[in-house]
Each structure stands twice: as structure tokens, then as C-alpha cells.
Design a protein around this motif. Structure first.
Motif, PDB file in Angstrom:
ATOM      1  N   SER A   1      15.673  10.393 -19.182  1.00 59.17           N
ATOM      2  CA  SER A   1      15.503  11.678 -19.823  1.00 59.17           C
ATOM      3  C   SER A   1      15.351  12.300 -18.959  1.00 59.17           C
ATOM      4  O   SER A   1      15.812  12.626 -17.777  1.00 59.17           O
ATOM      5  CB  SER A   1      14.172  11.401 -20.047  1.00 59.17           C
TER       6      SER A   1
ATOM      7  N   GLN B   1       7.240   5.077 -19.822  1.00 55.37           N
ATOM      8  CA  GLN B   1       8.591   3.837 -20.395  1.00 55.37           C
ATOM      9  C   GLN B   1       9.161   4.171 -19.276  1.00 55.37           C
ATOM     10  O   GLN B   1      10.648   5.213 -19.390  1.00 55.37           O
ATOM     11  CB  GLN B   1       9.483   4.330 -21.627  1.00 55.37           C
ATOM     12  N   HIS B   2      10.233   2.781 -18.013  1.00 54.88           N
ATOM     13  CA  HIS B   2      10.345   2.013 -17.450  1.00 54.88           C
ATOM     14  C   HIS B   2      12.055   1.815 -17.869  1.00 54.88           C
ATOM     15  O   HIS B   2      12.386   2.068 -19.404  1.00 54.88           O
ATOM     16  CB  HIS B   2      10.219   1.539 -16.667  1.00 54.88           C
ATOM     17  N   ASN B   3      12.835   2.569 -16.929  1.00 55.92           N
ATOM     18  CA  ASN B   3      14.759   2.135 -17.492  1.00 55.92           C
ATOM     19  C   ASN B   3      15.312   3.558 -18.574  1.00 55.92           C
ATOM     20  O   ASN B   3      15.753   2.222 -19.294  1.00 55.92           O
ATOM     21  CB  ASN B   3      14.449   0.379 -17.506  1.00 55.92           C
ATOM     22  N   ILE B   4      14.368   4.294 -18.697  1.00 59.63           N
ATOM     23  CA  ILE B   4      14.691   5.063 -19.896  1.00 59.63           C
ATOM     24  C   ILE B   4      15.009   6.533 -19.273  1.00 59.63           C
ATOM     25  O   ILE B   4      14.146   6.552 -18.141  1.00 59.63           O
ATOM     26  CB  ILE B   4      13.719   4.880 -21.072  1.00 59.63           C
TER      27      ILE B   4
ATOM     28  N   SER C   1      12.842   7.261 -15.834  1.00 61.63           N
ATOM     29  CA  SER C   1      11.196   7.246 -16.800  1.00 61.63           C
ATOM     30  C   SER C   1      10.640   7.961 -17.749  1.00 61.63           C
ATOM     31  O   SER C   1      11.735   9.617 -17.235  1.00 61.63           O
ATOM     32  CB  SER C   1      10.242   6.292 -16.038  1.00 61.63           C
TER      33      SER C   1
ATOM     34  N   SER D   1       2.442   6.771 -23.219  1.00 59.77           N
ATOM     35  CA  SER D   1       3.251   5.361 -22.809  1.00 59.77           C
ATOM     36  C   SER D   1       4.472   5.957 -21.987  1.00 59.77           C
ATOM     37  O   SER D   1       5.132   6.604 -22.411  1.00 59.77           O
ATOM     38  CB  SER D   1       3.233   4.711 -23.740  1.00 59.77           C
TER      39      SER D   1
ATOM     40  N   THR E   1       8.181   9.184 -20.366  1.00 52.69           N
ATOM     41  CA  THR E   1       6.309   9.367 -20.807  1.00 52.69           C
ATOM     42  C   THR E   1       6.650   9.813 -22.386  1.00 52.69           C
ATOM     43  O   THR E   1       5.985  10.926 -22.814  1.00 52.69           O
ATOM     44  CB  THR E   1       5.662  10.282 -20.394  1.00 52.69           C
ATOM     45  N   GLU E   2       6.320   8.802 -23.001  1.00 58.30           N
ATOM     46  CA  GLU E   2       6.163   8.921 -24.341  1.00 58.30           C
ATOM     47  C   GLU E   2       5.422   9.143 -25.213  1.00 58.30           C
ATOM     48  O   GLU E   2       3.522   8.778 -24.665  1.00 58.30           O
ATOM     49  CB  GLU E   2       6.581   7.810 -25.382  1.00 58.30           C
TER      50      GLU E   2
ATOM     51  N   ASP F   1       2.069   0.237 -32.383  1.00 59.95           N
ATOM     52  CA  ASP F   1       1.560   0.939 -31.052  1.00 59.95           C
ATOM     53  C   ASP F   1       0.207   1.111 -30.292  1.00 59.95           C
ATOM     54  O   ASP F   1       0.599   1.106 -28.796  1.00 59.95           O
ATOM     55  CB  ASP F   1       2.571   2.153 -31.278  1.00 59.95           C
TER      56      ASP F   1
END
Length: 373
Positions: free
Chosen positions: A285, A280-283, A43, A278, A45-46, A217
Motif C-alpha cells: 500500500s 490485511q497483511h502481504n498487501i 500491510s 481490518s 488497514t482497510e 465481512d
């Protein structure tokens, strides 16, 4: 040669060779460095931030309701004002003359109405005796009604002139602080022309400009937090209160971020920065410290099962505060070097450890990323 001396020399040479071998083995062992590794997180965090300015949630322009020449001004930018306080005055000479003329017209209308009323009363007494005709009586009655109408008109004109005289004073209708002054003594202003801008006492908010590619966004009510440039260590919880439906001349959208709790430390006009996060899952990092680049190509060091490192080109997304998303080139089971990447070279043997300095055993079943079967 003496046998004893020969034996002693042989022992010295043998000892030297033994010590040299041990030293070489120890040096070889010391050349394998301990390197911190970790697997990429799934996951990301942007976090985005925008610079802004602290403003009052409610602001209003204060203006004279009549035109005239400014004779006095009593407040300036930054002054605190209260309800009913006089802020500026216009020249009242013309307004006073108009008031005097209206008063004279009112007195004249009052006299005319009184005379018309007395005349009507006499005709009412003469009409039953047929001393006057009906038409004469109707004419006098019409004169009386016209006199009453003129009296009402004169009364209204006089009240308007009184108001015009009072309107020569600009009075604060709310308590707050003056943020803008647009008048000078001697200046002739028009009715409705803004003289001051008043920031009404109460809630504060931060106004930011968001570029058009990022405005979608954001949403009303979205959580955020604010820091002041003067006190970057303090964080203030906030939320998006208003999003402008149209871009301004700078091609950015004005967004108003309201503070959940008010603080005396937050003053009007201060520079601030608003942060949005925000998850973001399945990414995948990785930490920023694990990324390097060569000829504009980003890469990371991955560890093979034999504890040797391999340079792996990757495609990165937008950089975050502490990490960066990996769009392609890396797998979740890979172990990535997270520190000292500039000291490594291809196929260098390392001793992988985690963040708690515990040894990491890279699985032999793991197929090195980037290698063909």
C-alpha cells in the motif's frame, strides 16, 4: 589602444565569464529538487464506514387493550414518561354501561344462588322423613349447582367489565421517551392498535444498513467505533450486537451496533457514522498523495538508482482513509514519491529524502521496476 585600457577590459570580460559560469552551475544545482520518497508498506488497514441513526436498544409499541374513541392524550413525541403514568384515555361511557349491566347480572345470580341454597337446605331436612322423594331432592340439588355456576359466570363477567373499564386508560409500563405518536383526540382505535412507541430508558445503539456485498465481512462482536455528525471529533467504542438475517426493501441488511459506554451526549435520533477497520497483511500500500492518473490509468513515480523518476502504471484496490492498496505493478523494494507528484516529469533528476528530511540512497543493485533486462 592604450595597453592599460586593453588589460582592464580583458580583466572585466574574464571576470564576467567566470561569474556567469558560477551562476549557471548554481542554477543547474538548484534545479534538482528535494523530493520525499518512501517504500510501500506490506500491510493495509482497510476502513469502511456506514451512516446510521441512534436508537434505543429496547423499544416497544404501546396500545389500548380495548377499542374505543380517544378522548384525551397527555403526552407527545419527545416527552419523558415514567412507569404508571397515564398517556391517553378512551371514552368510558359504553364500558361503564357494560359494567353496570354486569353488576346487575351478578346481583341477580347472587339472589338466585341464595334461594337455591335455602331450598336445598329444606329438602335436606325433609328427605330423612321421606316427606320428599329422592328424585325431588336430586332436582333441587341440581338447581342449586346450576345457580352456583351461574353465579361464577356472572362474577367473571363482572370482573371482565371492570378490567374493560380500566383498560380505557393507556398506562406506561416502562420509563423512557416517546418517539412516535399514532393517535389523535376523537380518533376511533381498535384493540391492539399502536398508539405510541416508547424508547425504553437505558442503553443506546446505532442502526446502520450494510449492502449485501459487504455483509459477509461483519460478525457478531466485531469491534467498531462511532462518531456523531454533531461532534465528529468524539469517538465512541462499540461492537456489532445484531445482524439481520434478511435484507429489507432497500436490499441492505440492518446491523445494530451497541455502544460500550453510554454518554449523555448521545441522544435518540442523532445521525452517526460507524467505522470498521481490518488489517490485511502481504498487501502493498502507498499513501494517497503518491497516486496520480492519466487517461484513467493510475500511476506512481518510482526512483531509479540514478535518482531519476519513472512513471509506473499500477493497479489499485479500494481506497482507504489515508492509503490505497497496490494490487500489481509495484515491488516492496521500490522507492515511491509520496508528495508533489504533479510537479514531476519523466526521467527528472531529484534528491530523494525521507519523512525526516534525511537523504535516501537508492540501491544500485535495485533493478528499476518496469524495465527489461
Amino acid at each position: 589602444m592604450n595597453p592599460a585600457k586593453t588589460l582592464i577590459a580583458s580583466l572585466i570580460i574574464l571576470s564576467s565569464l567566470t561569474l556567469w559560469g558560477c551562476s549557471r552551475e548554481q542554477a543547474t544545482t538548484e534545479q534538482v529538487p528535494f523530493v520525499m520518497v518512501a517504500q510501500p508498506t506490506t500491510s493495509f488497514t482497510e476502513q469502511k464506514s456506514y451512516a446510521g441513526e441512534v436508537k434505543a436498544r429496547q423499544q416497544t409499541d404501546l396500545a389500548f387493550r380495548v377499542s374505543g374513541q380517544v378522548m384525551q392524550r397527555f403526552v407527545d413525541v419527545g416527552d419523558q414518561v415514567r412507569v404508571g403514568q397515564v398517556l391517553a384515555k378512551l371514552d368510558v361511557k359504553d364500558a361503564q354501561l357494560q359494567l353496570n349491566a354486569s353488576r346487575a347480572q351478578l346481583e341477580s345470580a347472587q339472589s338466585a344462588a341464595k334461594v337455591a341454597e335455602q331450598e336445598l337446605t329444606r329438602f335436606k331436612q325433609l328427605l330423612p322423613m321421606n316427606a320428599v322423594s329422592r328424585s325431588q331432592y336430586d332436582a333441587i340439588n341440581n338447581q342449586y349447582q346450576a345457580a352456583l355456576a351461574s353465579l361464577k359466570q356472572a362474577q367473571s363477567n363482572y370482573e371482565v367489565s371492570q378490567n374493560q373499564t380500566r383498560y380505557n386508560q393507556l398506562v406506561a409500563d416502562k420509563s423512557g421517551v416517546i418517539t412516535t405518536r399514532n393517535i389523535e383526540v376523537g380518533q376511533v382505535v381498535a384493540a391492539g392498535q399502536a398508539a405510541y412507541q416508547l424508547a425504553i430508558a437505558g442503553e443506546r445503539e446505532v442502526v446502520i444498513g450494510v449492502p449485501e456485498q459487504a455483509i459477509n465481512d461483519l460478525r457478531i462482536g466485531q469491534e467498531a467505533w462511532v462518531t456523531l455528525w454533531s461532534k465528529p471529533q468524539d469517538k465512541f467504542a462499540s461492537y456489532v450486537r445484531e445482524i439481520s438475517p434478511a435484507a429489507d426493501q432497500s436490499r441492505t441488511f440492518s446491523v445494530k451496533v451497541a455502544l460500550k459506554t453510554q454518554s449523555q451526549d448521545i441522544q435518540l435520533g442523532q445521525s452517526a457514522r460507524v467505522f470498521f477497520s481490518s488489517l490485511q497483511h502481504n498487501i502493498l500500500s502507498v499513501p494517497l498523495s503518491s497516486v496520480s492518473a492519466n487517461e484513467q490509468q493510475a500511476f506512481v513515480w518510482v526512483v531509479h538508482p540514478d535518482s531519476r523518476v519513472h512513471k509506473l502504471p499500477v493497479t489499485l484496490g479500494a481506497y482507504g482513509r489515508d492509503s490505497v492498496p497496490v494490487l500489481s505493478g509495484l515491488k516492496p523494494e521500490d522507492y515511491v514519491v509520496v508528495g508533489g507528484v504533479h510537479l514531476l516529469h519523466e526521467q527528472q533528476k531529484i534528491r530523494p529524502i525521507d519523512r525526516e528530511n534525511r537523504a535516501v540512497a537508492v540501491s544500485t543493485a535495485q533493478k528499476p521496476t518496469g524495465e527489461k533486462s
